[in-house]
Every structure is written in C-alpha cells, then in structure tokens.
Design an enzyme around this catalytic site. Sequence first.
Site, mmCIF file in Angstrom:
data_model
loop_
_atom_site.group_PDB
_atom_site.id
_atom_site.type_symbol
_atom_site.label_atom_id
_atom_site.label_comp_id
_atom_site.label_asym_id
_atom_site.label_seq_id
_atom_site.Cartn_x
_atom_site.Cartn_y
_atom_site.Cartn_z
ATOM 1 N N ILE A 120 -1.732 -12.416 -9.066
ATOM 2 C CA ILE A 120 -2.473 -12.054 -7.853
ATOM 3 C C ILE A 120 -2.965 -10.637 -8.070
ATOM 4 O O ILE A 120 -2.305 -9.656 -7.721
ATOM 5 C CB ILE A 120 -1.575 -12.188 -6.607
ATOM 6 C CG1 ILE A 120 -1.160 -13.654 -6.460
ATOM 7 C CG2 ILE A 120 -2.298 -11.704 -5.358
ATOM 8 C CD1 ILE A 120 0.038 -13.872 -5.611
ATOM 9 N N HIS A 149 -3.841 -7.590 -5.163
ATOM 10 C CA HIS A 149 -2.868 -6.825 -4.380
ATOM 11 C C HIS A 149 -1.774 -6.332 -5.338
ATOM 12 O O HIS A 149 -1.002 -7.122 -5.886
ATOM 13 C CB HIS A 149 -2.274 -7.711 -3.275
ATOM 14 C CG HIS A 149 -1.542 -6.947 -2.205
ATOM 15 N ND1 HIS A 149 -1.719 -7.202 -0.860
ATOM 16 C CD2 HIS A 149 -0.638 -5.936 -2.283
ATOM 17 C CE1 HIS A 149 -0.940 -6.384 -0.160
ATOM 18 N NE2 HIS A 149 -0.273 -5.606 -0.998
ATOM 19 N N LEU A 150 -1.760 -5.018 -5.496
ATOM 20 C CA LEU A 150 -0.831 -4.360 -6.413
ATOM 21 C C LEU A 150 0.616 -4.784 -6.159
ATOM 22 O O LEU A 150 1.045 -4.874 -5.017
ATOM 23 C CB LEU A 150 -0.959 -2.846 -6.202
ATOM 24 C CG LEU A 150 -0.045 -1.950 -7.016
ATOM 25 C CD1 LEU A 150 -0.567 -1.818 -8.423
ATOM 26 C CD2 LEU A 150 0.064 -0.595 -6.357
ATOM 27 N N HIS A 151 1.362 -5.024 -7.230
ATOM 28 C CA HIS A 151 2.804 -5.277 -7.088
ATOM 29 C C HIS A 151 3.531 -4.827 -8.346
ATOM 30 O O HIS A 151 3.090 -5.079 -9.449
ATOM 31 C CB HIS A 151 3.094 -6.746 -6.775
ATOM 32 C CG HIS A 151 2.382 -7.728 -7.651
ATOM 33 N ND1 HIS A 151 1.024 -7.989 -7.542
ATOM 34 C CD2 HIS A 151 2.823 -8.508 -8.663
ATOM 35 C CE1 HIS A 151 0.680 -8.899 -8.447
ATOM 36 N NE2 HIS A 151 1.747 -9.225 -9.143
ATOM 37 N N GLN A 152 4.633 -4.152 -8.128
ATOM 38 C CA GLN A 152 5.480 -3.662 -9.224
ATOM 39 C C GLN A 152 6.634 -4.639 -9.410
ATOM 40 O O GLN A 152 7.407 -4.875 -8.497
ATOM 41 C CB GLN A 152 6.017 -2.272 -8.856
ATOM 42 C CG GLN A 152 7.242 -1.850 -9.622
ATOM 43 C CD GLN A 152 6.926 -0.824 -10.700
ATOM 44 O OE1 GLN A 152 6.081 -1.046 -11.575
ATOM 45 N NE2 GLN A 152 7.568 0.309 -10.621
#
Length: 177
Positions: free
Chosen positions: A130, A133-136
């Site tokens: 995805i 939308h940024l995600h760590q």
Amino acid sequence: MTSPGVPDELDRLWTPHRMAYITGAEKPSGGYDEPAGCPFCRAPEAPAETSLVVARGETVFAVLNLYPYNPGHLMVCPYRHVADYTDLDPVETVEVAEFTQSAMRVVRAVSSPHGFNLGMNQGSVAGAGIAAHLHQHVVPRWGGDTNFMPVIGRTKVLPQLLDDTRDLLAEAWGTTA
Ligand SMILES: [Zn+2]
C-alpha cells in the site's frame, strides 16, 4: 451412523483468513490508493476489536499487519494519508521513531524475539503493498524462523490468531511502552 473419521498421519494448517486475500474479497473497488479505500486511513476508525490497532498516539498509531511475516508483525503509521517519508512533519517524524521503539519494547516483553527487521518500503517498486500511505514495519525475528514453508511453499505458518496477538500487545503496550 456417520463416522467422525479416523485421523491419518498428516498435520493440517487451517488458514481460513487467507481466503479473503486469495479471492480479493476485501479489496475496495477504487483500490487502496485513495483515503476512502486505504486500510491505514480506515483502521483507526474501526472498532477496537476488529481494527487490529494496538496503540494510538497523537499523530501516529501502531497496527498489526493483516498478512504478517511473523507473529507480532506491527506497522507504525501516521494518521495522515501521506506516501513519502519526507512528507512527514517534524512531530510525526519523532512519533514514528518513538512508536517504533515502543513496538520493539512491547514485542520483546511479550514474545522475546532474537532480533527485528525495521523498515519502510517506499514505492510499489520497492515492495510497498500500500504505497500511498506510509508505514514502518516492525518485524520480530527468531533464529530459524525462515524454513522451507515460506521458501518453497510460499506459505507462512503463524501459530496465533491476530485478535489474540492484538489483545496481548495492546495490554503490554499499556505497561511496557
Ligand atoms: Zn491512508
């Protein structure tokens, strides 16, 4: 009378939650890129029991990955629908870092992993499922956790249901983070 059957010598792995992924039943018609269909925009608004959100901060939250590489695979996301690491404002940047540290402390306290993989995939070409939308990712690792199943069978064996993992981590976040 129907016999319940005689067990054979094979073990079974039951993974019914995979079916929605395989059939694409959960994919929104407009795709994942717009906020309306974005799982990371929707997760914080969902009821606690179904959202898999483990902890909520001022500008970011931690949520379990629905398709984890390992048990306790968390993601730290800003509430804002931004794609790129350079889009984060200073407050979000600090809170992503702090939540990443908290996620490591909590998972260590709960399940004693031997190590972690931390990281962000920036763009689809870099592996982001995805990308909008940024995600760590915070992925706990154990010695020997990569065996023939993911390598040969492209299948990951997970011994705990996500709801149970979420409850465990959410409780520990309150005392450990
Ligand atoms: Zn989003």
